[in-house]
Design an enzyme around this catalytic site. Structure first.
Site, PDB file in Angstrom:
ATOM      1  N   SER A   1       0.819  -1.212   0.000  1.00 20.04           N
ATOM      2  CA  SER A   1       0.000   0.000   0.000  1.00 20.04           C
ATOM      3  C   SER A   1       0.848   1.255   0.000  1.00 20.04           C
ATOM      4  O   SER A   1       0.323   2.356  -0.145  1.00 20.04           O
ATOM      5  CB  SER A   1      -0.914   0.011   1.237  1.00 20.04           C
ATOM      6  OG  SER A   1      -0.120   0.001   2.418  1.00 20.04           O
TER       7      SER A   1
ATOM      8  N   HIS B   1      -3.151  -3.474  -5.393  1.00 18.76           N
ATOM      9  CA  HIS B   1      -3.444  -3.097  -4.010  1.00 18.76           C
ATOM     10  C   HIS B   1      -4.922  -3.335  -3.692  1.00 18.76           C
ATOM     11  O   HIS B   1      -5.793  -2.560  -4.078  1.00 18.76           O
ATOM     12  CB  HIS B   1      -3.083  -1.632  -3.766  1.00 18.76           C
ATOM     13  CG  HIS B   1      -3.354  -1.180  -2.366  1.00 18.76           C
ATOM     14  ND1 HIS B   1      -3.763   0.096  -2.062  1.00 18.76           N
ATOM     15  CD2 HIS B   1      -3.304  -1.843  -1.184  1.00 18.76           C
ATOM     16  CE1 HIS B   1      -3.945   0.200  -0.764  1.00 18.76           C
ATOM     17  NE2 HIS B   1      -3.672  -0.962  -0.211  1.00 18.76           N
TER      18      HIS B   1
END
Length: 601
Positions: free
Chosen positions: A435, A456
């Site tokens: 992230s 992600h």
């Protein structure tokens, strides 16, 4: 020192003048009239006053159709409203609320004239959302009766009202308007006098960053908006919201905020000036960041910037089996998502035991879905059968796509990618769920950086629809196409972004969270008031402190440090209060204490 003001109980605030009958003034008028107040609507333009009455009639008619008002209640409310073009009509008002344009010159002129018109005990309120209430009050002959009463648009629907007092405001005036707000069915939040107050002080910095992100061509307008809707649960994306607010209005608010704060996050993005000066002010003009069906319309229509339907034209690679590396909550959730979509999944961890534990967690998740009627028992069993646990990454030898979801540590991930490079077959796509770390650094740990990409996912992966697809400068086109095709099959919404810290969501979300912490640190507002302001005034599903405790304060601090290192903006430096809580081991729900106390799990 503020002179004492005679107590003015809210029940005495029966006649209220509203100065400025634009969208907000008209909305406030509706709120007051339907709550039984006599309302004097004042606007220098007779035509605008007429438009305001027409809008009021239309809005209350819709309320009758939807069962929110009876016809008699509507008739009574409309009978309580009269309009005038001069401030002299406010002579008998108990409270005057001005919602004139955001200009000190205009507002100060209104207050100076009202000083010579209204009764000594009348309260004067400004509806400003960015200008200094103290500065406006200081210019009045009776500064103790001047305060801020900031409604949110649309006023009839939005519950939040910020009650803004200056150092000059008499407590009796604050108490009277606070009680009035409660009687109107609103949630009043008491705040001090600073740029943007609570809700707009946090909201407009976020909107400004989104505009700058789009201007830098980091991501498309559609992807920025989709990312914040799907990744954060917001009712609107930031660029669509800027169009609703008005690009020119947003720039005016930001200019006023920057003049007071000198915070670079408030310095208006140049694109706001460019759009505003071109007359592209958003919905009201029919075009802003998006194009609308008509001026004042809400329906977005295709334009030259609308992405073409379909794929990029580059075919993706065939993916039949997927390897997921990791044994935590995110790895289990991602494995569940792929297995539900029909993929054969190898779930590999550092030991067979950890992999079996992760699969058992998936079994419990599927059982909950069956109990809630979201999945049949047969489908749950088939999903679980598709998952093969393994205690070694050697089991990834035949997978077409390998997705890592291990600890957010660059060295750990680099070692894993070096191992995947040796194990996975040629042509396999290698994806990271990081992230905040640079995807290209992981790609360089392999001999095939062209096969590496970011995927992600958001937590919990089975429920969250968003996947940020992060392409590096080395990622091959067919790898990018492959991931988009896979996202479609697993029913996720893919948004494209470049390989820089925070991608879209975290780069916009965490500065907002950090600024909320600074508000508490500076004793400007309480946790509860800030959380209430953002839920009621901004439509956020959770307040910033609720969200921080869920995410984890240690995780939040790590992301904020990455953002600060990447962009070198002093405004992105983590708030010291956050650092102190993390150092004390107060990490949020997982430890039982963060910004609030929580029952230990």
């Amino acid at each position: 020192m503020a002179a004492p003001l005679s107590p003015a109980p809210s029940s005495a605030l029966r006649t209220i003048a509203v100065v400025g009958l634009g969208t907000m003034g008209t909305g406030i008028t509706e709120v007051l009239a339907t709550a039984g107040r006599e309302v004097i609507g004042i606007d220098i333009s007779e035509a605008q006053a007429a438009r305001s009455l027409a809008a009021l009639e239309a809005s209350t008619a819709r309320a009758v159709e939807r069962g929110r008002l009876t016809q008699q209640e509507r008739d009574d409310a409309l009978a309580r409203v009269r309009t005038c073009t001069g401030l002299a009509a406010a002579a008998d008002a108990d409270l005057v609320i001005e919602v004139a344009p955001e200009s000190y010159e205009i507002k100060q002129q209104i207050f100076r004239e009202l000083d010579g018109i209204v009764r000594p005990e009348a309260i004067l309120a400004t509806g400003t959302n960015a200008l200094s209430v103290t500065r406006l009050a200081a210019d009045s002959a009776c500064p103790e009766r001047v305060l801020g009463l900031h409604f949110f648009n649309p006023a009839p629907a939005m519950k939040l009202v910020e009650v803004v007092s200056s150092v000059l405001t008499a407590p009796a005036a604050v108490a009277a308007v606070t009680d009035l707000a409660l009687e109107l069915g609103k949630e009043p939040v008491a705040v001090g006098d600073r740029p943007g107050f609570v809700a707009d002080g946090l909201l407009f910095g976020y909107l400004n960053q989104a505009a700058a992100m789009y201007e830098a061509k980091y991501a498309s307008r559609e992807d920025i908006d989709a990312a914040m809707r799907l990744g954060c649960g917001l009712p609107m994306g930031p660029l669509a919201l800027l169009d609703l607010i008005g690009v020119d209005t947003a720039r005016t608010v930001l200019e006023a905020m920057y003049a007071e704060s000198h915070d670079r996050l408030h310095a208006p993005a140049p694109i706001l000036k460019q759009l505003g000066e071109a007359g592209l002010t958003g919905r009201k003009s029919g075009r802003g960041f998006y194009t609308y069906d008509a001026p004042g319309g809400a329906t977005v229509v295709p334009d030259a910037l609308t992405p073409a339907a379909g794929t990029s034209g580059t075919p993706g690679r065939t993916v039949r089996s997927v390897g997921v590396a990791g044994s935590g909550t995110m790895a289990s959730g991602i494995a569940e998502v792929f297995a539900k979509a029909g993929y054969d999944v190898v779930l590999a961890a550092r030991s067979e035991e950890k992999a079996q534990t992760a699969k058992a967690r998936i079994g419990k998740s599927l059982a909950r879905s069956v109990d809630k009627g979201r999945l049949t028992a047969e489908a749950a069993a088939q999903t679980l059968e598709r998952i093969t646990p393994a205690g070694s990454y050697d089991a990834f030898a035949d997978v077409d796509l390998a997705v890592e979801a291990v600890a957010e540590d660059l060295d750990v991930k680099r070692q894993l990618f070096a191992a995947l490079d040796k194990v996975c077959k040629p042509g396999a796509v290698l994806a990271t769920t990081t992230s905040s770390l640079p995807v290209v650094a992981l790609a360089r740990a392999t001999s095939r950086p062209q096969d590496v990409i970011g995927m992600h996912f958001f937590n919990p992966a089975p429920a969250m629809k968003l996947v940020e697809v992060v392409r590096t400068v080395l990622t091959a086109e067919d790898v990018h196409a492959t991931v988009h095709e896979v996202c479609g099959r697993i029913r996720k919404h893919a948004v494209d972004c470049g390989d820089r810290a925070g991608f879209i969501v975290n780069a916009l979300l965490f500065p907002y969270l950090n600024n909320a912490i600074k508000m508490v640190q500076e004793h400007y507002a309480s946790l509860d008031d800030i959380d209430a302001a953002m839920k009621l005034g901004g439509g956020y599903p959770m307040g910033p402190f609720e969200l921080l405790d869920v995410v984890g304060l240690d995780v939040s601090l790590a992301i904020e440090k990455v953002l600060h290192r990447e962009f070198r903006d002093p405004g992105l430096a983590p708030a010291p209060l956050l650092e102190h809580l993390v150092a004390a081991g107060c990490l949020g729900r997982k430890t039982g204490r963060g910004f609030r106390e929580h029952a230990r799990r």
